[in-house]
Motif scaffolding. Structure first.
Motif, PDB file in Angstrom:
ATOM      1  N   ALA A  39     -12.828 -10.803  13.337  1.00 44.58           N
ATOM      2  CA  ALA A  39     -13.986 -10.365  12.561  1.00 44.58           C
ATOM      3  C   ALA A  39     -15.298 -10.608  13.286  1.00 44.58           C
ATOM      4  N   TYR A  40     -15.357 -11.681  14.076  1.00 40.69           N
ATOM      5  CA  TYR A  40     -16.608 -12.064  14.730  1.00 40.69           C
ATOM      6  C   TYR A  40     -16.448 -12.132  16.240  1.00 40.69           C
ATOM      7  N   TYR A  41     -17.531 -11.811  16.924  1.00 40.48           N
ATOM      8  CA  TYR A  41     -17.565 -11.945  18.382  1.00 40.48           C
ATOM      9  C   TYR A  41     -18.899 -12.562  18.768  1.00 40.48           C
ATOM     10  N   ARG A  42     -18.838 -13.754  19.340  1.00 43.46           N
ATOM     11  CA  ARG A  42     -20.039 -14.492  19.743  1.00 43.46           C
ATOM     12  C   ARG A  42     -21.029 -14.629  18.588  1.00 43.46           C
ATOM     13  N   GLY A  43     -20.496 -14.907  17.416  1.00 43.17           N
ATOM     14  CA  GLY A  43     -21.336 -15.183  16.257  1.00 43.17           C
ATOM     15  C   GLY A  43     -21.795 -13.974  15.477  1.00 43.17           C
ATOM     16  N   LEU A  44     -21.417 -12.764  15.923  1.00 48.40           N
ATOM     17  CA  LEU A  44     -21.828 -11.542  15.243  1.00 48.40           C
ATOM     18  C   LEU A  44     -20.616 -10.839  14.643  1.00 48.40           C
ATOM     19  N   PHE A  45     -20.836 -10.142  13.550  1.00 46.95           N
ATOM     20  CA  PHE A  45     -19.769  -9.362  12.925  1.00 46.95           C
ATOM     21  C   PHE A  45     -19.388  -8.220  13.860  1.00 46.95           C
ATOM     22  N   ALA A  46     -18.093  -8.003  14.049  1.00 51.14           N
ATOM     23  CA  ALA A  46     -17.626  -7.066  15.075  1.00 51.14           C
ATOM     24  C   ALA A  46     -17.366  -5.650  14.561  1.00 51.14           C
ATOM     25  N   PHE A  47     -17.447  -5.417  13.248  1.00 50.76           N
ATOM     26  CA  PHE A  47     -17.260  -4.088  12.659  1.00 50.76           C
ATOM     27  C   PHE A  47     -15.920  -3.455  13.068  1.00 50.76           C
ATOM     28  N   CYS A  48     -14.876  -4.252  13.108  1.00 48.42           N
ATOM     29  CA  CYS A  48     -13.559  -3.745  13.503  1.00 48.42           C
ATOM     30  C   CYS A  48     -12.559  -3.814  12.357  1.00 48.42           C
ATOM     31  N   ILE A  49     -13.051  -4.078  11.159  1.00 46.80           N
ATOM     32  CA  ILE A  49     -12.163  -4.284  10.013  1.00 46.80           C
ATOM     33  C   ILE A  49     -12.226  -3.081   9.085  1.00 46.80           C
ATOM     34  N   SER A  50     -11.081  -2.605   8.679  1.00 49.06           N
ATOM     35  CA  SER A  50     -11.003  -1.434   7.816  1.00 49.06           C
ATOM     36  C   SER A  50     -11.430  -1.767   6.390  1.00 49.06           C
ATOM     37  N   GLN A  51     -11.773  -0.725   5.644  1.00 49.36           N
ATOM     38  CA  GLN A  51     -12.116  -0.892   4.231  1.00 49.36           C
ATOM     39  C   GLN A  51     -10.949  -1.526   3.483  1.00 49.36           C
ATOM     40  N   GLY A  52     -11.260  -2.499   2.636  1.00 48.38           N
ATOM     41  CA  GLY A  52     -10.232  -3.148   1.846  1.00 48.38           C
ATOM     42  C   GLY A  52      -9.656  -4.402   2.473  1.00 48.38           C
ATOM     43  N   VAL A  53     -10.155  -4.778   3.661  1.00 50.78           N
ATOM     44  CA  VAL A  53      -9.658  -5.983   4.342  1.00 50.78           C
ATOM     45  C   VAL A  53     -10.681  -7.105   4.180  1.00 50.78           C
ATOM     46  N   GLU A  54     -10.236  -8.263   3.731  1.00 47.48           N
ATOM     47  CA  GLU A  54     -11.119  -9.410   3.581  1.00 47.48           C
ATOM     48  C   GLU A  54     -11.159 -10.233   4.862  1.00 47.48           C
ATOM     49  N   ALA A  98     -36.895  -9.664  14.567  1.00 49.76           N
ATOM     50  CA  ALA A  98     -35.924  -8.613  14.868  1.00 49.76           C
ATOM     51  C   ALA A  98     -34.500  -9.167  14.769  1.00 49.76           C
ATOM     52  N   LEU A  99     -33.584  -8.315  14.314  1.00 52.34           N
ATOM     53  CA  LEU A  99     -32.206  -8.737  14.105  1.00 52.34           C
ATOM     54  C   LEU A  99     -31.261  -7.867  14.920  1.00 52.34           C
ATOM     55  N   PRO A 100     -30.260  -8.466  15.562  1.00 51.31           N
ATOM     56  CA  PRO A 100     -29.271  -7.675  16.293  1.00 51.31           C
ATOM     57  C   PRO A 100     -28.195  -7.138  15.356  1.00 51.31           C
ATOM     58  N   LYS A 101     -27.593  -6.045  15.715  1.00 46.86           N
ATOM     59  CA  LYS A 101     -26.475  -5.511  14.943  1.00 46.86           C
ATOM     60  C   LYS A 101     -25.376  -6.563  14.858  1.00 46.86           C
ATOM     61  N   GLY A 102     -24.822  -6.739  13.657  1.00 47.25           N
ATOM     62  CA  GLY A 102     -23.762  -7.709  13.461  1.00 47.25           C
ATOM     63  C   GLY A 102     -24.229  -9.068  12.981  1.00 47.25           C
ATOM     64  N   LYS A 103     -25.534  -9.281  12.910  1.00 46.95           N
ATOM     65  CA  LYS A 103     -26.048 -10.560  12.436  1.00 46.95           C
ATOM     66  C   LYS A 103     -25.745 -10.713  10.943  1.00 46.95           C
ATOM     67  N   VAL A 180     -24.607  -8.005   6.276  1.00 46.65           N
ATOM     68  CA  VAL A 180     -24.655  -8.028   7.731  1.00 46.65           C
ATOM     69  C   VAL A 180     -25.497  -6.862   8.232  1.00 46.65           C
ATOM     70  N   ALA A 181     -26.261  -7.089   9.302  1.00 49.32           N
ATOM     71  CA  ALA A 181     -27.076  -6.025   9.891  1.00 49.32           C
ATOM     72  C   ALA A 181     -26.176  -4.927  10.444  1.00 49.32           C
ATOM     73  N   ALA A 182     -26.346  -3.700   9.957  1.00 47.13           N
ATOM     74  CA  ALA A 182     -25.511  -2.579  10.370  1.00 47.13           C
ATOM     75  C   ALA A 182     -25.964  -1.972  11.688  1.00 47.13           C
ATOM     76  N   ARG A 183     -27.147  -2.337  12.124  1.00 49.91           N
ATOM     77  CA  ARG A 183     -27.721  -1.866  13.391  1.00 49.91           C
ATOM     78  C   ARG A 183     -28.800  -2.852  13.802  1.00 49.91           C
ATOM     79  N   ASP A 184     -29.381  -2.657  14.959  1.00 44.80           N
ATOM     80  CA  ASP A 184     -30.536  -3.468  15.340  1.00 44.80           C
ATOM     81  C   ASP A 184     -31.680  -3.158  14.375  1.00 44.80           C
TER      82      ASP A 184
END
Length: 211
Positions: A39-54, A98-103, A180-184
């Motif tokens: 789910a996370y990479y270097r402290g950021l959300f990785a956006f690799c999880i499908s809908q319905g997954v906790e 400013a926030l990075p994507k995945g924060k 979670v930030a969806a983009r920068d």
């Protein structure tokens, strides 16, 4: 708060726990090539999880430390959020840096309630615990919700947008929904979510069928 404490007194048997130190080997989610996804990479959300997954984060029953890379949403917020008066949508929230994507910015807090028992004035402050909801399937996720009418944080002031700057995912160390930030996101931009993400998906699918 005494009124909230009973919510957090959950039997330890309800939690998954690890005995590892790195917490990067237990994921059962893989991509099409069989590569394990986290789910996370270097402290950021990785956006690799499908809908319905906790996202199941480590918790107090795990043997890893508080610096574990699988303890992100549960950490205290470390960026400044300002609640402000918008021109058209009442109160809103924005970050002063400013926030990075995945924060991961925080979790929606309040009292966990049964929707059937909520008074009408509370409805505008309710967030359904429906992160495992999958479009087109039977879902019971709206049975319990988080009510921030009396207890809550800045997330209760987040407005809707059809082009939101944040996304929402379900995270389990307790039952929460995390923002979670969806983009920068530039400093000072209003933080928004899509209140009805399934509606946008259905409209996009309908448009594709008409072409």
């Amino acid at each position: 708060n005494d009124g909230l404490q009973s919510i957090f007194n959950v039997d330890s048997g309800a939690f998954l726990s690890c005995r590892c130190t790195t917490c990067q080997t237990a994921s059962e989610i893989t991509n099409q090539r069989g590569k394990i996804l986290f789910a996370y990479y270097r402290g950021l959300f990785a956006f690799c999880i499908s809908q319905g997954v906790e996202v199941i984060e480590c918790n107090k029953y795990c043997s890893c430390s508080s610096s574990c890379g699988n303890r992100i949403a549960q950490k205290p917020r470390d960026v400044p959020i300002k609640v402000f008066k918008t021109k058209q949508c009442g109160w809103g929230a924005r970050c002063l840096i400013a926030l990075p994507k995945g924060k991961v910015l925080g979790i929606y807090t309040g009292r966990r309630e049964d929707m059937d028992n909520l008074p009408p004035e509370h409805i505008c402050y309710v967030f359904d615990l429906d992160g495992t909801e999958v479009r087109g399937q039977h879902n019971a996720g709206d049975k319990f919700s988080v009510d921030s009418y009396k207890y809550g944080n800045w997330t209760g002031f987040v407005n809707h947008s059809c082009s939101p700057s944040m996304e929402v995912f379900s995270v389990v160390h307790m039952s929460y929904v995390a923002f979670v930030a969806a983009r920068d996101i530039p400093a000072g931009e209003e933080l928004t979510i899509d209140y009805e993400p399934n509606t946008a998906e259905e409209m996009a699918e309908s448009t594709r069928k008409q072409k």
